[in-house]
Structures are given as C-alpha cells and as structure tokens.
Write a protein that holds these residues in place. Structure first.
Motif, PDB file in Angstrom:
ATOM      1  N   LEU A 105      -1.146  -5.462   2.984  1.00 20.27           N
ATOM      2  CA  LEU A 105      -2.194  -5.068   3.100  1.00 20.27           C
ATOM      3  C   LEU A 105      -3.408  -3.631   2.752  1.00 20.27           C
ATOM      4  O   LEU A 105      -4.027  -2.799   2.470  1.00 20.27           O
ATOM      5  N   ARG A 106      -2.573  -2.009   3.314  1.00 18.82           N
ATOM      6  CA  ARG A 106      -2.724  -0.906   2.768  1.00 18.82           C
ATOM      7  C   ARG A 106      -2.965  -0.979   2.160  1.00 18.82           C
ATOM      8  O   ARG A 106      -3.692   0.013   1.296  1.00 18.82           O
ATOM      9  N   ARG A 107      -1.354  -0.640   0.348  1.00 17.22           N
ATOM     10  CA  ARG A 107      -1.955  -0.483  -0.596  1.00 17.22           C
ATOM     11  C   ARG A 107      -3.448  -1.379  -0.980  1.00 17.22           C
ATOM     12  O   ARG A 107      -3.943  -0.808  -1.739  1.00 17.22           O
ATOM     13  N   ALA A 108      -3.319  -2.744  -0.365  1.00 15.91           N
ATOM     14  CA  ALA A 108      -4.790  -3.293  -1.018  1.00 15.91           C
ATOM     15  C   ALA A 108      -5.654  -2.290  -0.743  1.00 15.91           C
ATOM     16  O   ALA A 108      -7.221  -2.543  -1.725  1.00 15.91           O
ATOM     17  N   ILE A 109      -6.232  -2.296   0.459  1.00 22.98           N
ATOM     18  CA  ILE A 109      -7.539  -1.840   0.637  1.00 22.98           C
ATOM     19  C   ILE A 109      -7.386   0.032   0.071  1.00 22.98           C
ATOM     20  O   ILE A 109      -8.443   0.552  -0.221  1.00 22.98           O
ATOM     21  N   ARG A 110      -6.377   0.372  -0.356  1.00 23.12           N
ATOM     22  CA  ARG A 110      -6.252   1.773  -0.818  1.00 23.12           C
ATOM     23  C   ARG A 110      -6.551   2.097  -2.504  1.00 23.12           C
ATOM     24  O   ARG A 110      -8.020   2.331  -2.820  1.00 23.12           O
ATOM     25  N   GLN A 111      -5.925   0.836  -3.422  1.00 19.41           N
ATOM     26  CA  GLN A 111      -6.232   0.309  -4.805  1.00 19.41           C
ATOM     27  C   GLN A 111      -7.325  -0.276  -4.573  1.00 19.41           C
ATOM     28  O   GLN A 111      -8.046  -0.201  -5.815  1.00 19.41           O
ATOM     29  N   ALA A 112      -8.089  -1.344  -3.576  1.00 16.94           N
ATOM     30  CA  ALA A 112      -9.447  -1.726  -4.082  1.00 16.94           C
ATOM     31  C   ALA A 112     -10.483  -0.646  -4.120  1.00 16.94           C
ATOM     32  O   ALA A 112     -11.323  -0.851  -4.385  1.00 16.94           O
ATOM     33  N   HIS A 113      -9.967   0.865  -3.686  1.00 20.85           N
ATOM     34  CA  HIS A 113     -11.254   1.915  -3.582  1.00 20.85           C
ATOM     35  C   HIS A 113     -10.876   2.757  -4.909  1.00 20.85           C
ATOM     36  O   HIS A 113     -11.325   3.167  -6.116  1.00 20.85           O
ATOM     37  N   PHE A 114      -9.218   3.062  -4.882  1.00 25.12           N
ATOM     38  CA  PHE A 114      -8.856   4.554  -5.900  1.00 25.12           C
ATOM     39  C   PHE A 114      -7.661   4.206  -6.760  1.00 25.12           C
ATOM     40  O   PHE A 114      -6.262   4.536  -6.411  1.00 25.12           O
ATOM     41  N   PRO A 115      -7.648   2.820  -7.363  1.00 26.17           N
ATOM     42  CA  PRO A 115      -6.789   1.909  -8.283  1.00 26.17           C
ATOM     43  C   PRO A 115      -6.535   3.011  -9.087  1.00 26.17           C
ATOM     44  O   PRO A 115      -7.361   3.675  -9.551  1.00 26.17           O
ATOM     45  N   GLU A 116      -4.509   2.629  -9.850  1.00 25.96           N
ATOM     46  CA  GLU A 116      -4.575   3.774 -10.730  1.00 25.96           C
ATOM     47  C   GLU A 116      -4.955   2.860 -11.981  1.00 25.96           C
ATOM     48  O   GLU A 116      -5.156   3.711 -12.791  1.00 25.96           O
ATOM     49  N   THR A 117      -5.279   1.707 -12.253  1.00 24.95           N
ATOM     50  CA  THR A 117      -5.036   0.982 -12.985  1.00 24.95           C
ATOM     51  C   THR A 117      -5.972  -0.003 -12.686  1.00 24.95           C
ATOM     52  O   THR A 117      -6.327  -0.347 -11.327  1.00 24.95           O
ATOM     53  N   LEU A 118      -6.780  -1.133 -13.783  1.00 26.71           N
ATOM     54  CA  LEU A 118      -7.411  -2.319 -13.421  1.00 26.71           C
ATOM     55  C   LEU A 118      -6.448  -3.438 -12.878  1.00 26.71           C
ATOM     56  O   LEU A 118      -6.996  -3.569 -11.969  1.00 26.71           O
ATOM     57  N   GLU A 119      -4.886  -3.569 -13.036  1.00 24.08           N
ATOM     58  CA  GLU A 119      -4.419  -4.298 -12.896  1.00 24.08           C
ATOM     59  C   GLU A 119      -4.467  -4.427 -11.053  1.00 24.08           C
ATOM     60  O   GLU A 119      -4.276  -5.510 -10.391  1.00 24.08           O
ATOM     61  N   GLU A 120      -4.277  -3.001 -10.846  1.00 25.27           N
ATOM     62  CA  GLU A 120      -4.059  -3.166  -9.038  1.00 25.27           C
ATOM     63  C   GLU A 120      -5.187  -3.384  -8.772  1.00 25.27           C
ATOM     64  O   GLU A 120      -5.417  -3.737  -7.744  1.00 25.27           O
ATOM     65  N   TYR A 121      -5.980  -2.945  -9.339  1.00 31.25           N
ATOM     66  CA  TYR A 121      -7.671  -3.234  -8.744  1.00 31.25           C
ATOM     67  C   TYR A 121      -8.137  -4.630  -8.096  1.00 31.25           C
ATOM     68  O   TYR A 121      -8.135  -4.976  -7.203  1.00 31.25           O
ATOM     69  N   ARG A 122      -7.598  -5.500  -8.970  1.00 32.26           N
ATOM     70  CA  ARG A 122      -7.923  -6.804  -9.772  1.00 32.26           C
ATOM     71  C   ARG A 122      -7.006  -7.983  -8.927  1.00 32.26           C
ATOM     72  O   ARG A 122      -7.067  -8.060  -7.563  1.00 32.26           O
ATOM     73  N   ALA A 123      -5.999  -6.936  -8.306  1.00 34.62           N
ATOM     74  CA  ALA A 123      -5.192  -7.698  -7.183  1.00 34.62           C
ATOM     75  C   ALA A 123      -5.341  -7.310  -6.117  1.00 34.62           C
ATOM     76  O   ALA A 123      -5.298  -8.318  -5.075  1.00 34.62           O
ATOM     77  N   ALA A 124      -5.527  -5.732  -6.156  1.00 34.36           N
ATOM     78  CA  ALA A 124      -5.926  -5.500  -4.252  1.00 34.36           C
ATOM     79  C   ALA A 124      -7.168  -6.563  -3.783  1.00 34.36           C
ATOM     80  O   ALA A 124      -7.312  -6.610  -2.560  1.00 34.36           O
ATOM     81  N   ARG A 125      -8.139  -6.237  -5.126  1.00 34.22           N
ATOM     82  CA  ARG A 125      -9.509  -7.061  -4.306  1.00 34.22           C
ATOM     83  C   ARG A 125      -9.006  -9.382  -4.206  1.00 34.22           C
ATOM     84  O   ARG A 125      -9.474  -9.697  -3.128  1.00 34.22           O
ATOM     85  N   ASN A 126      -7.900  -9.348  -5.075  1.00 31.77           N
ATOM     86  CA  ASN A 126      -7.444 -10.705  -4.874  1.00 31.77           C
ATOM     87  C   ASN A 126      -6.906 -10.799  -3.064  1.00 31.77           C
ATOM     88  O   ASN A 126      -7.376 -11.648  -2.283  1.00 31.77           O
TER      89      ASN A 126
END
Ligand code: ADP
Ligand code: MG
Length: 725
Positions: free
Chosen positions: A227-248
């Motif tokens: 959860l914590r990682r997902a919330i962080r990466q849904a706003h400020f991801p390092e990569t687009l993959e991270e962003y997608r996984a966080a949103r998922n």
C-alpha cells in the motif's frame, strides 16, 4: 489504515458505524495514522483558503483524501524534447522561456486569441490558446514554462494548439521537471505546482501511517505493490511500469471493497423481510393506465409487470431499470409509485439535479394528482416555509410521493411510511447515497433507473444482486433523430437553418462548448453565447439560457418558458443532458462536439426526438485525430445507446494507455473505471466471494484489517441488517 470515505455519511437515519455488524475500525491509533484522518487544512502547505478549494472543488476533506486523489495522468518529463526536434502531429512536452506573448481578436469572430512564443535555444514554438485571456497574465515574457500538447508544423512555424502549460520557478525543478510528474485534475486557484508540492509533502509526512490491509496472498496473486509504495508511486513514480502497477493496486483495492460491500448487502437483504406490505391497488393502476393519453409499449407493460410482481413479494424489491433516453421510464416509475401510495405507503423519487427533480415533480403531479395522490417537491433551493411544509408532509404522511434531489437524504428528512424508493439516472449517485435513502424507511422497495447502457455482468458487479429490467422499445410515432457533423465554418448556415425551424414553430437547443475546469466559466460562456446570438443572428428570436449557476427560481422560469413555447432557442450547458423532456424541441446544436464523451453526446441528443416531428442534431466540430473523427461518425451512424456505448469502449481501448481518464460519474469510485478496469472488477468479484465464503462477517483475526478498510471506505452505507436507530 486509509480512510478514503468521500460522501459525508448521512446525518440522520444511518449512524456512522456499521452498527449491528462486527466491522469496526482497527487499532490504527499511532500519531501518523491519526494524521491521515485529520482535516486537509493541517497538511503542510495547505491553509484555510486552499483547504476550502480542495474541499469544495475536489471533494478532498482529509489528508487521506488528498493521498487517494490520484493524478489524472502522469507526464514523462524525464525526456523533454528540444523544440528543434518536435515532430508534426506528435504529442510532445517541451520546456522553455516565454519571449513574447500577444493577444488579439480576429475581425469576424468574437474570439480572443493568445499566442506565446517560447524558446529553449534550439528553436521557437508558438503556443496558441483561445478565449483564455488570463493566460496572458500568467505567462509574461521571461517566464519559464513547460508545455504539453499536439505539435503542428505549419508554414515554417512550430505550433501547439491549446497546450497544457505550467510556469516553473527557479529551484523547483526537482518536483516538476526532469522526472515523471503527476498532472492533477485542474482547478482554478490550485496550480499543478501547488498540488504537486502539497501532495509530495503529505506523502513524506503521512504515508507512513498507511496500514497494509490487503492479504499478502492476494497481492502476490495479482502482482501488486504494498500500500505505502503504491500510494507513493501512483503520484511520483520512477518509471511508467511502477506507475501502472501502483494504479492497479489502488484500482483493485477499491473494487474489492466495493464487491465486499455489495455482497454483504446482498446477504443482509436476503435475510430481511420487507418493512411494509401494501394494500391492494390493482384497480387504481388499471384506471391510471386507462387514463394515459397513449398506450404503453410492450416493453413498458413487461417491465411494469416485473416491478409490480416484486412489490407483492415478501422481500424488498431491488431492481434496476435500464432504458435508453426517451424509452419512457417515467411512466413506469409513476406506476410503481402509484402502486405503493395506493397501497397505503409513501414513495420517494431522487434525481441528480434540481432541474430534473423539478421536471419529475411536474410530470408526476400531472400523472398522479388525478388519481388522488399528493406529490411534494423537496430540493435544496426551497424557501424556508416551503421546505418546512414539504418536511411536514413527508413526516406526517400527507405527501404520498416526495420528489427531490440529495436534499432527500439529509438529516431532518423523515417519512411516515416509506415503502418505495426510486432513484433516477442512477449512475450519478454513489453506493452510500443510494443506501442513505433506503435507510429512511425500513427495507423499502428500491427501483433504480438509468439510461446508461451497461452490460449485465457489469451492472451486477456495480449494483450487487439487482434484478434487471430493460426497456428495449421506443414509444411509437417518433421519427428517428438525424445527426450531422459539420465544420465550424458552416456555423452561419447552421444558424440560418435553425431560424427556419424556429419560424416553422419548432424549438431548438444550443449546447455551448464544454469547459471542464470551472462551473463559473461554463456559466459565463453560456450567458455570453446567448447574449451574442440574441444580438446578432437570432435578433428576432426569443433566446433563453440555462446553466448550473442559476438560482432555482431563475432556472424554473427558464424551464417553464421553454416548455410553454415562450423560449424558442435555449442556449444551455450540459445541465440539460439528463431528463429534460420538451416534445416540441426538435433541433439540437452541439458546439465543439469533439470535446464531449460519446455517451454524453448521446444523452444530450436524447433531448430531441421526443415528439412526432422529425428531429435533427448538428454536431459542430472538426476533430483532428482519427479517434475523434470515428467518435463523431459513430454518432452520425446510430442512435442506439447500447451500440454507442460499445463504440465508446472500442475507441477508448485504442486511446493512449496513460491518457486522460474520462469522467465516468459512477458515484464515489475515485480510482477505478468500471469500463476500463473490467478485468480487475472480475478478479475483485471472485476474490470478494472467496473471502466471505468461510467468514461472511469478516470476523476472523486475519480479516480484521479488511473489515476496517471496508468500514473506512463505505461508512455511510450500512449493510441492511442494521436497524434504523
Ligand atoms: P426517459 O426514459 O428518457 O426518462 P420519458 O419517461 O421522459 O423517457 O419519456 C419520454 C417521452 O415519451 C415523454 O414525453 C412521455 O410522455 C412519452 N411516452 C412515454 N411512454 C409513451 C408511450 N407508450 N407512448 C407514447 N409516448 C410515450
Ligand atoms: Mg428520464
């Protein structure tokens, strides 16, 4: 643990806690966790003024709301393009300095054009905006700016039409440039920069307080981050993959909670008898149908039979009525309300806007008053005396039918014997709002009506164990609506044609361009367009205006003038999209049609074609993209709402993966999109059923965190075995 409730819990009738079921907040009492539920005003960088904007405009009341308000999209600014290198037709992001900004009005059109020249040393790019003069004040020469938009190379000039832009200040680059940056839903008074830094600081201060509640097994199964990682990466991801996984992760968790709620409601309903039984009203219903000025369609008969049968059963009805615009849902609702009131109980009908509630009130009064029923209107904008009278009538049972907006679910509204709840244009309301109205009675019957055609499986996932009735037949004697797409250059001819129609006794709607950013600007635009038309091409025509910022009495007057034929041309915002029914209006002109979603265009178009005269809909637009052209072509090709929804789905599928998320309006879902995220919905449904199978009340120790998350998310929507306190 995250508190992501958004709808305020109803103040009356439904206590905050899921009272009678063992679902309660867990032990998250640490300082960080407390921070999550505190008012957003106390987040760093937010004071009273910004807090008010966040709350009023974006529905963000707490720190946790802020963390869960995900960006609309992210923009990859780690790879900015040099202006010299941008490609014609491509979506590009560039950064540079404003060297000149000009504002001018071309002769013939009432238009303000803003043109800014921006350079990064490699070339000059001209950004062009229309009718947004405030931009000239923001982008003074010397301002550093990031621009994002579609590039056109024309006659040796590099242009971007209406790009998104952001002024950047020295030293701020780390958050705003040179990385993947979030782009939030736009709001006046809260720039992207401000939003970004508020969210970044809230993440630093409070993300630590988020408690994982999703079992590791489910995370592993679906490859979802914690959860914590997902919330962080849904706003400020390092990569687009991270962003997608966080949103998922966040999509899945939201859908899982929704499914748990619906399944538990279903179980509770199955265990509860109806609160009221109705006396006989068969003869009254027959008399009502006999007195209608038309005969019911076969589909209306079938659906009415299904509903009346439900209302005779020992368990409360929970039925969804789907019918395309104009299919005649109102008379079906009227029949159910008559059955209820004729049998000695009260009925309530909730509509999403005051305009629509007002219209339903008039229609139902016309239909039901001759049957001896008293129909009462309850909306927010009533005078004190009228409101007191309406409340008294509902409480003492003098009102047989109460029609209103969400004013109906507020505290202080009580019913004597509420037997039936009808909710119109269902997808506008959230699970908690629906539940709140239900709790004004004791297990009343519920009928929800929608014109949004959604596949049955989706309906079940969204509404739980609803039975579905479909009105798949339009009343006879309607000529289908002819739709034409026309370029803006044709406007003079279109207006002349409208004049001709008006001279022949018809009425017309003109829907003005969509301004998503602000209600206020939208209202101003409508008023300006109406004035301009009334002073020029429609000088001898009676022009009216209707928008969401008008007072109730002004709106009523505008609607009455239209209904009575006083207004010949009504200039309106999308407030007319739901439910307005004026059979003599046969002309619909939609400005900048390419900016609307397909389903929205379909709803708007449904305002015409309601009488025997042939109707026409003109979509003004010149879409540049293939997708845009295909969308308008679909509108020309069919008037079938189901086909249009299907098309919307297909076209969105090929849209850019990380592109704009279209407004969907399904109540309080804030991350998930039920169409886009269908696969996650299926998974969530299966997993929710598995979780509840051996532990229907989520009482086991390992399920406690899930129960707590459910409570936090849907506190206003009690399962129905909880009694009204
Ligand atoms: P919607 O399903 O969009 O809510 P309405 O209930 O507003 O549709 O009905 C649209 C119009 O059709 C209304 O003017 C209504 O009086 C009329 N109508 C409804 N049923 C019939 C029918 N069986 N025959 C003719 N006209 C009908
Ligand atoms: Mg309707």
């Amino acid at each position: 643990m995250a508190n992501i409730r958004r709808d305020p819990p109803p103040r009356d009738g439904a206590p905050r806690a899921l009272a009678a079921v063992p679902v309660r907040p867990c032990d998250d009492t640490g300082p960080a966790a407390a921070g999550l539920t505190s008012a957003v005003q106390y987040a760093r960088g937010v004071g009273p003024a910004r807090a008010r904007l966040l709350e009023d405009r974006l529905g963000i009341a707490t720190v946790s709301d802020l963390l869960y308000r995900l960006p609309r999209r992210v923009e990859d600014r780690s790879r900015l393009r040099r202006i010299y290198d941008v490609a014609h037709g491509a979506l590009e992001t560039v950064q540079g300095t404003v060297v000149r900004i000009r504002q001018f009005r071309p002769r013939r059109r009432r238009l303000v054009i803003i043109k800014a020249a921006v350079t990064d040393g490699s070339g000059i790019l001209h950004a062009v905006w229309y009718n947004q003069p405030y931009i000239a004040r923001q982008l003074t020469p010397g301002t550093r700016v990031v621009l994002h938009g579609r590039v056109q190379r024309q006659a040796g000039e590099i242009q971007m039409a209406a790009p998104e832009f952001e002024a950047i200040e020295e030293g701020e680059e780390s958050l705003h440039v040179g990385r993947i940056v979030p782009v939030y839903p736009g709001t006046e008074g809260l720039s992207q920069r401000v939003m970004r830094s508020i969210v970044a600081r809230a993440l630093d201060d409070h993300a630590g307080g988020l408690r994982e509640w999703l079992p590791a097994e489910l995370r592993d199964r679906h490859r979802l981050p914690e959860l914590r990682r997902a919330i962080r990466q849904a706003h400020f991801p390092e990569t687009l993959e991270e962003y997608r996984a966080a949103r998922n992760r966040l999509v899945y968790e939201e859908l899982l909670l929704l499914q748990l709620l619906l399944l538990r409601q279903k179980a509770a309903r199955a265990a509860s008898p109806r609160g009221l039984r109705y006396g006989d009203a068969r003869e009254l219903v027959a008399r009502f149908h006999g007195a209608l000025p038309y005969t019911l369609t076969g589909a209306q008969y079938r659906v009415i039979t299904e509903i009346l049968r439900d209302m005779d059963r020992p368990h409360p009805m929970n039925r969804l009525l789907q019918g395309d615009v104009g299919s005649g849902k109102t008379v079906v609702a009227a029949t159910a309300l008559l059955r209820c009131a004729g049998g000695g109980a009260q009925g309530a009908l909730m509509a999403p806007t005051e305009i629509l509630a007002g219209q339903h009130y008039l229609t139902l009064r016309n239909l039901l008053a001759p049957m001896g029923l008293t129909v009462t209107l309850l909306v927010g904008g009533l005078s004190r005396a009228a409101r007191d009278e309406a409340l008294g009538a509902a409480r003492e049972g003098r009102a047989d039918v109460v029609v209103g907006t969400h004013a109906l679910i507020e505290g202080g509204v009580e019913f004597h014997r509420l037997g039936l709840v009808v909710v119109d244009e269902q997808h506008r309301f959230g699970v908690s709002q629906r539940a709140a109205l239900r709790y004004k009675g004791e297990h009343p019957d519920v009928l929800v009506m929608t014109a949004t055609p959604i596949p049955r499986t989706l309906a079940l996932s969204l509404y739980g164990d609803l039975d579905v009735s479909i009105l798949d037949e339009l009343p006879p004697g309607r000529s289908p609506i002819q739709t034409y797409v026309r370029a803006p250059a044709q406007r003079p001819r279109i207006y002349q044609w409208v004049r001709g129609e008006v001279a022949a006794g018809r009425q017309a709607y003109i829907v003005c361009p969509l301004i998503e950013e602000s209600d206020k600007l939208q209202a101003e635009a409508a008023t300006a367009l109406a004035t301009r038309l009334a002073e020029s091409v429609f000088r001898d025509v009676r022009v009216g205006v209707l928008h969401g910022r008008m007072r109730v009495d002004e709106r009523d007057r505008a609607m009455r003038a239209l209904r009575e034929g006083e207004t010949q041309v009504l200039v309106a915002t999308t407030v007319i999209e739901v439910g307005i029914d004026v059979p003599n209006a046969t002309v619909m002109v939609i400005e900048d049609a390419d900016r609307f979603g397909l389903s929205q265009l379909h709803q708007l178009r449904g305002r015409v074609g309601r009488g025997a005269q042939p109707s026409r809909c003109i979509l003004i637009g010149e879409p540049r993209t293939e997708e845009g052209q295909a969308r308008l072509a679909a509108m020309e090709a069919t008037t079938d709402g189901f086909r249009i929804a299907q098309k919307d789905l297909e076209l969105r599928g090929v849209g850019e993966l990380l592109g704009h998320r279209r407004q969907h309006g399904f109540g309080e879902l804030r991350v998930a999109d039920l169409l886009r995220d269908r696969e996650w919905l299926e998974r969530a449904r299966r997993d929710a059923a598995d979780l509840l199978e051996g532990d229907p009340d989520l009482e086991r120790a390992e399920h406690r965190p899930i129960a707590a998350a459910l409570h936090a998310r849907f506190a206003g929507a009690r399962p129905e075995n909880a009694r009204v306190g």
